[in-house]
Every structure is written in structure tokens, then in C-alpha cells.
Motif scaffolding. Structure first.
Motif, PDB file in Angstrom:
ATOM      1  N   PHE A  86       0.826  -1.204   0.000  1.00  0.00           N
ATOM      2  CA  PHE A  86       0.000   0.000   0.000  1.00  0.00           C
ATOM      3  C   PHE A  86       0.856   1.248   0.000  1.00  0.00           C
ATOM      4  O   PHE A  86       1.735   1.424   0.836  1.00  0.00           O
ATOM      5  CB  PHE A  86      -0.956   0.004   1.200  1.00  0.00           C
ATOM      6  CG  PHE A  86      -2.144  -0.889   0.985  1.00  0.00           C
ATOM      7  CD1 PHE A  86      -3.319  -0.385   0.459  1.00  0.00           C
ATOM      8  CD2 PHE A  86      -2.062  -2.238   1.264  1.00  0.00           C
ATOM      9  CE1 PHE A  86      -4.405  -1.215   0.232  1.00  0.00           C
ATOM     10  CE2 PHE A  86      -3.135  -3.080   1.037  1.00  0.00           C
ATOM     11  CZ  PHE A  86      -4.316  -2.565   0.518  1.00  0.00           C
ATOM     12  N   SER A  87       0.586   2.112  -0.953  1.00  0.00           N
ATOM     13  CA  SER A  87       1.225   3.413  -1.063  1.00  0.00           C
ATOM     14  C   SER A  87       0.204   4.464  -0.644  1.00  0.00           C
ATOM     15  O   SER A  87      -0.624   4.237   0.246  1.00  0.00           O
ATOM     16  CB  SER A  87       1.716   3.637  -2.497  1.00  0.00           C
ATOM     17  OG  SER A  87       2.269   4.915  -2.644  1.00  0.00           O
ATOM     18  N   SER A  88       0.242   5.612  -1.290  1.00  0.00           N
ATOM     19  CA  SER A  88      -0.685   6.712  -1.012  1.00  0.00           C
ATOM     20  C   SER A  88      -0.729   7.620  -2.222  1.00  0.00           C
ATOM     21  O   SER A  88       0.253   7.738  -2.963  1.00  0.00           O
ATOM     22  CB  SER A  88      -0.205   7.505   0.206  1.00  0.00           C
ATOM     23  OG  SER A  88      -0.838   8.763   0.275  1.00  0.00           O
ATOM     24  N   ALA A 107       2.200   9.998  -2.721  1.00  0.00           N
ATOM     25  CA  ALA A 107       3.510   9.622  -3.261  1.00  0.00           C
ATOM     26  C   ALA A 107       3.744  10.227  -4.638  1.00  0.00           C
ATOM     27  O   ALA A 107       4.894  10.440  -5.034  1.00  0.00           O
ATOM     28  CB  ALA A 107       3.628   8.101  -3.334  1.00  0.00           C
ATOM     29  N   GLN A 108       2.667  10.495  -5.381  1.00  0.00           N
ATOM     30  CA  GLN A 108       2.817  11.013  -6.740  1.00  0.00           C
ATOM     31  C   GLN A 108       2.167  12.382  -6.939  1.00  0.00           C
ATOM     32  O   GLN A 108       2.410  13.035  -7.948  1.00  0.00           O
ATOM     33  CB  GLN A 108       2.236  10.018  -7.743  1.00  0.00           C
ATOM     34  CG  GLN A 108       3.002   8.700  -7.782  1.00  0.00           C
ATOM     35  CD  GLN A 108       2.570   7.809  -8.920  1.00  0.00           C
ATOM     36  OE1 GLN A 108       2.007   8.251  -9.911  1.00  0.00           O
ATOM     37  NE2 GLN A 108       2.852   6.519  -8.788  1.00  0.00           N
ATOM     38  N   LYS A 109       1.364  12.797  -5.984  1.00  0.00           N
ATOM     39  CA  LYS A 109       0.704  14.105  -6.087  1.00  0.00           C
ATOM     40  C   LYS A 109       1.105  14.941  -4.882  1.00  0.00           C
ATOM     41  O   LYS A 109       0.949  14.500  -3.745  1.00  0.00           O
ATOM     42  CB  LYS A 109      -0.814  13.929  -6.140  1.00  0.00           C
ATOM     43  CG  LYS A 109      -1.581  15.211  -6.469  1.00  0.00           C
ATOM     44  CD  LYS A 109      -3.051  14.915  -6.646  1.00  0.00           C
ATOM     45  CE  LYS A 109      -3.847  16.175  -6.937  1.00  0.00           C
ATOM     46  NZ  LYS A 109      -3.520  16.772  -8.242  1.00  0.00           N
ATOM     47  N   GLY A 110       1.653  16.110  -5.116  1.00  0.00           N
ATOM     48  CA  GLY A 110       2.208  16.894  -4.025  1.00  0.00           C
ATOM     49  C   GLY A 110       1.172  17.493  -3.101  1.00  0.00           C
ATOM     50  O   GLY A 110       0.234  18.150  -3.541  1.00  0.00           O
ATOM     51  N   ILE A 124       7.165  13.360   5.196  1.00  0.00           N
ATOM     52  CA  ILE A 124       7.512  12.083   5.832  1.00  0.00           C
ATOM     53  C   ILE A 124       6.801  10.923   5.146  1.00  0.00           C
ATOM     54  O   ILE A 124       7.429   9.974   4.664  1.00  0.00           O
ATOM     55  CB  ILE A 124       7.146  12.101   7.333  1.00  0.00           C
ATOM     56  CG1 ILE A 124       7.822  13.270   8.040  1.00  0.00           C
ATOM     57  CG2 ILE A 124       7.549  10.790   7.995  1.00  0.00           C
ATOM     58  CD1 ILE A 124       7.330  13.485   9.464  1.00  0.00           C
ATOM     59  N   ILE A 125       5.480  10.984   5.097  1.00  0.00           N
ATOM     60  CA  ILE A 125       4.718   9.849   4.591  1.00  0.00           C
ATOM     61  C   ILE A 125       4.853   9.699   3.078  1.00  0.00           C
ATOM     62  O   ILE A 125       4.917   8.587   2.555  1.00  0.00           O
ATOM     63  CB  ILE A 125       3.227   9.945   5.025  1.00  0.00           C
ATOM     64  CG1 ILE A 125       2.481   8.656   4.689  1.00  0.00           C
ATOM     65  CG2 ILE A 125       2.544  11.161   4.433  1.00  0.00           C
ATOM     66  CD1 ILE A 125       3.022   7.426   5.388  1.00  0.00           C
ATOM     67  N   ALA A 126       4.937  10.811   2.354  1.00  0.00           N
ATOM     68  CA  ALA A 126       5.076  10.719   0.902  1.00  0.00           C
ATOM     69  C   ALA A 126       6.405  10.065   0.525  1.00  0.00           C
ATOM     70  O   ALA A 126       6.481   9.283  -0.427  1.00  0.00           O
ATOM     71  CB  ALA A 126       4.964  12.102   0.267  1.00  0.00           C
ATOM     72  N   ILE A 134      -1.421  -0.733  -4.140  1.00  0.00           N
ATOM     73  CA  ILE A 134      -2.617   0.103  -4.161  1.00  0.00           C
ATOM     74  C   ILE A 134      -2.271   1.444  -3.524  1.00  0.00           C
ATOM     75  O   ILE A 134      -1.635   1.491  -2.472  1.00  0.00           O
ATOM     76  CB  ILE A 134      -3.765  -0.581  -3.397  1.00  0.00           C
ATOM     77  CG1 ILE A 134      -4.158  -1.886  -4.104  1.00  0.00           C
ATOM     78  CG2 ILE A 134      -4.975   0.353  -3.283  1.00  0.00           C
ATOM     79  CD1 ILE A 134      -5.126  -2.745  -3.311  1.00  0.00           C
ATOM     80  N   ALA A 135      -2.684   2.526  -4.165  1.00  0.00           N
ATOM     81  CA  ALA A 135      -2.402   3.873  -3.663  1.00  0.00           C
ATOM     82  C   ALA A 135      -3.724   4.582  -3.349  1.00  0.00           C
ATOM     83  O   ALA A 135      -4.300   5.239  -4.221  1.00  0.00           O
ATOM     84  CB  ALA A 135      -1.590   4.658  -4.681  1.00  0.00           C
ATOM     85  N   PRO A 136      -4.215   4.460  -2.126  1.00  0.00           N
ATOM     86  CA  PRO A 136      -5.477   5.116  -1.773  1.00  0.00           C
ATOM     87  C   PRO A 136      -5.299   6.614  -1.534  1.00  0.00           C
ATOM     88  O   PRO A 136      -4.199   7.094  -1.266  1.00  0.00           O
ATOM     89  CB  PRO A 136      -5.886   4.418  -0.469  1.00  0.00           C
ATOM     90  CG  PRO A 136      -4.921   3.295  -0.268  1.00  0.00           C
ATOM     91  CD  PRO A 136      -3.692   3.669  -1.023  1.00  0.00           C
ATOM     92  N   SER A 137      -6.397   7.324  -1.599  1.00  0.00           N
ATOM     93  CA  SER A 137      -6.443   8.670  -1.048  1.00  0.00           C
ATOM     94  C   SER A 137      -6.987   8.554   0.378  1.00  0.00           C
ATOM     95  O   SER A 137      -7.085   7.444   0.914  1.00  0.00           O
ATOM     96  CB  SER A 137      -7.312   9.580  -1.912  1.00  0.00           C
ATOM     97  OG  SER A 137      -7.232  10.919  -1.448  1.00  0.00           O
TER      98      SER A 137
END
Length: 238
Positions: free
Chosen positions: A128-130, A133-136, A142-144, A170-173
Motif C-alpha cells: 500500500f502506497s498513497s 507519493a505522486q501528487k504533491g 515524511i509519509i510521501a 494500491i495507492a489510496p487517497s
């Protein structure tokens, strides 16, 4: 020996939803979390096994492996996460280390611990990402950073483990969960955050869990190395 899916972070919003969806489809699961008071009732509800283990502790994987020695592992979902928000000037080395340990280093240890079993069983790994990670987003240093590392790990391991093990992410919002409650306690703030998504609502645990279930299963047998947003359109359309 039966095959089971391991769910790290099983008492969280996504992890518990994934456990329920898998058991409802007659898959066997083994739950892993640090809080037995939350873990035991969930395991009883779903009639499944569990391990009490804290991924921040050294050698946590040895405890999990000891508890799972009597069955084979078909898949691993590392649903552990955090929301660490600070402006850069307040970010310490300890902040970064703790976040990387929780989100990245322990994910790697979890995978290493079951790599051979997953290879033998043509298994699947879901990380799991977020969306961050790709949108500022402001204050997400820290988390990004930690979640961007997870995305790099995903594609690297997908290449290294092919064709025996599939690895996807998976990269949730923002999802309604225990760790997000401090952000969502104000109805005004919660409504504003929901409206920031093209689909005009926040995520729920079952949204990401449904995709995780698919990626763990043989139904996704030609899918690997993918980072897939479950984010109400925020990464692509906002």
C-alpha cells in the motif's frame, strides 16, 4: 497443508475489510496486528487464526513464522500504514526512521520471511502506497517519502520475483479509518476533504480491500508491477 493469505495490519479499516471479503469468498486468512483486544474478536468473528505482533519490534517476523508453520502461504497483504504530517522544518531524523520502519522496512521483512513459500505457491503480494507519493501535498514530506519508496519496491520486486510471485501496489487517497480520525473529527474539514475528490466522498476500507482481494487472487494472474490508485479520481482528475 492449507493455503492462507496473511494480512498485516488486520485490524485497520482496509485490513479488516480485506479479511472479511476473503473469508466471505471461502479463502482462509491469518490476521496479524499488535493489539490483541481488537484482533481476537475479529478472528473469532471470521473464524480464522491470528498472530499478535508489532512490526516496529525487532524480529517480529519470527513470531509470525512460528504461528504459521502448519500451513502454506498463498499471499501477503501489508496493510500497515500511518499519516505523518509535518512541515519540513519540523521533520526530524527520528520521524523519518520511524515512518520508514513502519511502512517500508517491515514490509520488506514480511516479504523476505515468506518469499520461498510464495514462490512455491505462485503467490501474490499486495503493498500500500498513497496518493501523496505522486501528487504533491503540503506537510506530507515524511509519509510521501516512505510511500514513494513502497512504489519503487513494488516494481523492483515484481521484476525480481517474476514469474513465480506477483507484486502490486494500491495507492489510496484519504480513507475513513482510525488513523485518519484526527483529520476528520471536524465535519467542516471532512466535507472539504471529500469535495477535493472528483467522486465527492472519502474512501472506505472496503474500496481498497476489494481491489486487494482481486490482486491476491488468481483472477489477476496476468497483473504484476502495477501501482493502482483507489482515490476517488484525485490523482488523475484534481
Amino acid at each position: 497443508m492449507s493455503n492462507k493469505y496473511l494480512i498485516f495490519g488486520a485490524t485497520g479499516s482496509i485490513g479488516s475489510s480485506l479479511a472479511e471479503q476473503l473469508t466471505n469468498s471461502d479463502h482462509e486468512v491469518h490476521l496479524i496486528a499488535r493489539n490483541e483486544d481488537e484482533l481476537k474478536p475479529l478472528s473469532e468473528k471470521l473464524s480464522c487464526t491470528y498472530s499478535v505482533a508489532d512490526v516496529l519490534e525487532e524480529n517480529f517476523i519470527d513470531k509470525v513464522k512460528a504461528d504459521t508453520s502448519d500451513f502454506d502461504v498463498k499471499g501477503v497483504a501489508y496493510c500497515v500504514g500511518s499519516i505523518d504530517l509535518k512541515p519540513l522544518k519540523r521533520v526530524s531524523e527520528s520521524d523519518l526512521h520511524n515512518c520508514m520502519k513502519l511502512n517500508l522496512y517491515s514490509a520488506i521483512e514480511s516479504i523476505k520471511g515468506f518469499q520461498e513459500e510464495l514462490k512455491k505457491n505462485n503467490g501474490s503480494i499486495v503493498l500500500f502506497s498513497s496518493v501523496a507519493a505522486q501528487k504533491g501535498f503540503t506537510n506530507h514530506t515524511i509519509i510521501a517519502t516512505a510511500k514513494a519508496a513502497i512504489e519503487g519496491l513494488t516494481v523492483t520486486l515484481a521484476a525480481e520475483f517474476a514469474p513465480s510471485i506477483r507484486v502490486n501496489c494500491i495507492a489510496p487517497s484519504l480513507t475513513s479509518s482510525k488513523i485518519s480520525q484526527s483529520m476528520l473529527k471536524s465535519p467542516v474539514v471532512a466535507e472539504a476533504l471529500a469535495k477535493a475528490h472528483p467522486l465527492k466522498r472519502l474512501g472506505e476500507g472496503e474500496d481498497s480491500a476489494a481491489l486487494a482481494k482481486f490482486l491476491l487472487s488468481d483472477e489477476s494472474s496476468w497483473v504484476t508491477g502495477q501501482i493502482i490508485g483507489v482515490d476517488g479520481g484525485r490523482s488523475a482528475l484534481s
